[in-house]
Design a protein around this motif. Structure first.
Motif, PDB file in Angstrom:
ATOM      1  N   SER A 152       0.807  -1.225   0.000  1.00 15.76           N
ATOM      2  CA  SER A 152       0.000   0.000   0.000  1.00 15.76           C
ATOM      3  C   SER A 152       0.832   1.263   0.000  1.00 15.76           C
ATOM      4  N   ASP A 153       1.879   1.315   0.824  1.00 18.98           N
ATOM      5  CA  ASP A 153       2.622   2.561   0.992  1.00 18.98           C
ATOM      6  C   ASP A 153       3.408   2.956  -0.247  1.00 18.98           C
ATOM      7  N   ARG A 154       3.674   2.020  -1.131  1.00 20.83           N
ATOM      8  CA  ARG A 154       4.425   2.357  -2.342  1.00 20.83           C
ATOM      9  C   ARG A 154       3.589   2.191  -3.607  1.00 20.83           C
ATOM     10  N   THR A 155       2.264   2.330  -3.436  1.00 19.72           N
ATOM     11  CA  THR A 155       1.371   2.188  -4.579  1.00 19.72           C
ATOM     12  C   THR A 155       0.464   3.402  -4.711  1.00 19.72           C
ATOM     13  N   VAL A 156       0.443   3.992  -5.883  1.00 20.49           N
ATOM     14  CA  VAL A 156      -0.549   5.013  -6.213  1.00 20.49           C
ATOM     15  C   VAL A 156      -1.862   4.287  -6.492  1.00 20.49           C
ATOM     16  N   VAL A 157      -2.892   4.624  -5.737  1.00 15.70           N
ATOM     17  CA  VAL A 157      -4.206   4.016  -5.948  1.00 15.70           C
ATOM     18  C   VAL A 157      -5.156   5.091  -6.464  1.00 15.70           C
ATOM     19  N   VAL A 158      -5.816   4.807  -7.570  1.00 15.45           N
ATOM     20  CA  VAL A 158      -6.798   5.731  -8.136  1.00 15.45           C
ATOM     21  C   VAL A 158      -8.106   4.977  -8.324  1.00 15.45           C
ATOM     22  N   THR A 162      -0.337  12.192 -14.721  1.00 17.11           N
ATOM     23  CA  THR A 162       0.099  12.149 -13.320  1.00 17.11           C
ATOM     24  C   THR A 162       0.984  10.939 -13.076  1.00 17.11           C
ATOM     25  N   VAL A 163       0.575   9.794 -13.589  1.00 19.06           N
ATOM     26  CA  VAL A 163       1.374   8.581 -13.420  1.00 19.06           C
ATOM     27  C   VAL A 163       2.705   8.713 -14.150  1.00 19.06           C
ATOM     28  N   ARG A 164       2.683   9.284 -15.351  1.00 17.77           N
ATOM     29  CA  ARG A 164       3.946   9.498 -16.059  1.00 17.77           C
ATOM     30  C   ARG A 164       4.913  10.318 -15.203  1.00 17.77           C
ATOM     31  N   ALA A 165       4.387  11.375 -14.588  1.00 24.31           N
ATOM     32  CA  ALA A 165       5.246  12.238 -13.764  1.00 24.31           C
ATOM     33  C   ALA A 165       5.821  11.465 -12.583  1.00 24.31           C
ATOM     34  N   LEU A 166       4.981  10.709 -11.882  1.00 25.71           N
ATOM     35  CA  LEU A 166       5.437   9.986 -10.700  1.00 25.71           C
ATOM     36  C   LEU A 166       6.395   8.852 -11.071  1.00 25.71           C
ATOM     37  N   LEU A 168      -2.715  15.908 -12.261  1.00 25.39           N
ATOM     38  CA  LEU A 168      -3.399  16.111 -10.984  1.00 25.39           C
ATOM     39  C   LEU A 168      -2.445  16.496  -9.863  1.00 25.39           C
ATOM     40  N   LEU A 169      -1.151  16.565 -10.134  1.00 23.72           N
ATOM     41  CA  LEU A 169      -0.190  16.891  -9.086  1.00 23.72           C
ATOM     42  C   LEU A 169      -0.482  18.273  -8.520  1.00 23.72           C
ATOM     43  N   PRO A 170      -0.379  18.428  -7.202  1.00 31.14           N
ATOM     44  CA  PRO A 170      -0.803  19.684  -6.561  1.00 31.14           C
ATOM     45  C   PRO A 170      -0.107  20.926  -7.092  1.00 31.14           C
ATOM     46  N   VAL A 182       1.764  12.760  -1.589  1.00 36.00           N
ATOM     47  CA  VAL A 182       1.264  13.453  -2.774  1.00 36.00           C
ATOM     48  C   VAL A 182      -0.256  13.599  -2.708  1.00 36.00           C
ATOM     49  N   PHE A 183      -0.935  12.487  -2.580  1.00 33.65           N
ATOM     50  CA  PHE A 183      -2.392  12.480  -2.439  1.00 33.65           C
ATOM     51  C   PHE A 183      -2.711  11.766  -1.125  1.00 33.65           C
TER      52      PHE A 183
END
Length: 589
Positions: free
Chosen positions: A330-336, A413-417, A428-430, A395-396
């Protein structure tokens, strides 16, 4: 474009879990604080009409960021899912009802292909419909697991019951056709056995839960992939796209999530309800054209079952998140979590809404009101506003945002991360300054879909919309009813040089109620209206090439065929038989 040095790079490339819930309205989920039943002038005072209980979405929102104003770029799956995977608007990527395939020459590689080249394991879990790997925009995943519900071939070597019954709905003709085809098959007894097993499961209710079982299968498959990622010695990150079909029509819900107190009118038990749903799916085209209207009791039932389906989908989402956490990911996963589009659930189109004259295009031929169901031939707010919740530590990771965004900003957003080049105007990055006007478009129904005899003129009209703040401006291109007083001076704007008349509809959005009230065009402030019209013109400037090339490929007139009997589908990619059957079950044919 901005290079990977734009935002602060993460300590390592994160995993990405993108969960798409098909046909999910924003106001169906708890984090958005509204009930799909609390609509002004709609049925909904009974105690059973409550917001869908979505604890998984609420939990994700509590630890992430809720985007309260997310507008899908299209009201149906093919263009919307393609946008999610490319970051492009439908008019840019070209995968619409005019042409199914993503035009790779127009923009960037689909996200899964870019991430795969960057070292990611890319995984696709979805039904084989508009998002399958039979299309270029769905290709390039390292692993594809597709699920379409329960087995229709119980006996290996026998023909699949869907093949035996293709082109036949039900009744005596179904049995006669299936038996004839089974006896002509290479393994007639096994083929007959498949048909008999299917009818037994249908009689017990088992076969009516295809989508439900598909969601359960998706969870099991995802858990297997998470286990593989956790045990992966090379440490490669993963990108997983999961597409859940609940709560798409037809609304078949397992007993433990079904509100039994509400049934369709005239139905005493679930067997009656299944027959009603089968009849409703047969009537979808008549509902879309306004020749069949939903009664208040039907609307009550459909909204209840929709909420039941959303609760069930939320349980699947919860199991996905639990599995991710149990594997220590969980801690190293972007969840959308998002939806590809929303859904109409009996909203009424009435004459009193037609203050600018444009609404006349949405009423029935005899001038009476329509009731809207499904997600065809409309660009109204309930179809376009979708949930969008993102979670990634640092980030989120908390709060709400009310800036206007679109779900396909997820791709950039995923490309950036992931440390790739990306477009900050669609991020979507702040710290990124994304574009402020949301755009959506609809090129009409797939030309080969309406059955013979369906009056299809309005179904083929191209629709565009632009949203800025609380203002929404729609443009219907190809409306041949003649210009209204309010559009006579601006009707050619966005008509893409086709010679078709164009008609505007202006509306003021109540974000809290998920409604857009029709207003006169001059109610929109001049500076806002100029920006909205510019956005509409941008859509058509990109889309014109698609329309013209489709005309050339199908003899010109085919693209605007209005009869439904000669659909002019020469330019359409062949749909695999299994996909075609599945689309038929979902109401596309």
């Amino acid at each position: 474009m901005r290079g990977p040095s734009g935002p602060d790079p993460p300590p390592s490339e994160p995993n990405v879990l993108l969960i798409v819930v098909d046909a999910c309205r924003a106001d169906a989920l708890g984090p958005y604080g509204a009930s799909v039943f609390d609509r002004r002038g709609e049925p909904g005072s009974d105690a059973s009409h409550r917001p869908a209980e979505t604890p998984a979405a609420a939990s994700l929102a509590a630890g992430g960021t809720v985007f309260r104003r997310a507008i899908s770029p299209a009201p149906w799956t093919l263009p919307s899912a393609t946008s999610l995977l490319t970051g492009l608007d439908p008019a840019e990527h070209g995968a619409t009802s005019l042409r199914y395939e993503y035009d790779g020459d127009r923009g960037r590689r689909p996200l899964q292909q870019a991430l795969s080249s960057a070292g990611y394991r890319t995984i696709h879990l979805s039904p084989k419909t508009w998002i399958g790997d039979w299309l270029p925009q769905g290709s390039g995943f390292d692993r594809v697991d597709e699920f379409t519900g329960p087995d229709h071939r119980r006996f290996e070597g026998g023909r699949d019951v869907r093949e035996l019954s293709r082109g036949v709905a039900r009744g005596p003709r179904w049995y006669a056709t299936v038996i004839r085809r089974a006896l002509a098959a290479d393994a007639p007894l096994r083929s007959l056995g498949n048909a008999a097993a299917f009818k037994l499961s249908e009689a017990t209710g088992d076969a009516w839960l295809d989508d439900v079982r598909a969601s359960e299968r998706a969870v099991r498959l995802a858990d297997e992939r998470f286990a593989e990622a956790a045990a992966n010695p090379d440490g490669r990150p993963f990108f997983m796209y999961v597409h859940l079909m609940d709560p798409h029509l037809p609304f078949y819900v397992p007993a433990d999530h079904r509100t039994d107190a509400v049934r369709p009118p005239g139905c005493d038990d679930y067997a009656d309800e299944r027959r009603y749903l089968a009849s409703l799916m047969d009537d979808l085209w008549a509902i879309r054209t306004g020749d069949r209207r939903l009664s208040p009791d039907e609307v009550t039932y459909l909204r209840t079952r929709y909420a039941d389906e959303v609760r069930y989908a939320d349980r699947a989402v919860g199991r996905l998140l639990d599995s991710l956490n149990e594997r220590g990911l969980s801690d190293r996963t972007v969840v959308v979590l998002t939806g590809d589009h929303g859904e109409h659930l009996g909203e009424r189109v009435v004459a009193s809404d037609s203050r600018d004259g444009a609404e006349a295009t949405e009423r029935t031929r005899d001038g009476t009101e329509r009731t809207l169901l499904d997600h065809q031939a409309s660009i109204r707010l309930p179809l376009l506003r979708v949930p969008l919740v993102a979670r990634y530590p640092g980030v989120f990771d908390g709060g709400e945002r009310t800036d206007l965004v679109q779900p396909h900003y997820v791709a950039e957003t995923v490309r950036a991360l992931a440390g790739l080049e990306y477009d900050p105007s669609r991020s979507l990055l702040p710290d990124d300054d994304h574009r402020s006007v949301a755009r959506a478009s609809y090129e009409g129904v797939v030309r080969s879909h309406p059955p013979d005899g369906v009056p299809t003129e309005k179904l083929f009209r191209r629709r565009r919309t632009a949203v800025l703040g609380r203002w929404k401006l729609d443009l219907v291109v190809g409306d041949r009813s003649g210009p209204s007083e309010s559009t006579a001076t601006t009707g050619t704007v966005g008509s893409a040089g086709t010679g078709d008349s164009a008609r505007f509809r202006a509306s003021r959005i109540d974000w809290g109620a998920n409604e857009a009230e029709t207003v006169p065009l001059d109610a929109i402030p001049d500076d806002v209206r100029t920006r909205l019209e510019d956005a509409l013109g941008t859509i058509d400037a990109s889309a014109t090439d698609d329309a013209e090339s489709a005309d050339e490929g199908s003899g010109g007139d085919a693209a605007v065929d209005r009869t439904g009997s000669d659909a002019g589908d020469a330019d359409e990619r062949d749909i695999p038989a299994g996909v075609e059957d599945r689309l038929s079950q979902l109401g596309y044919r």
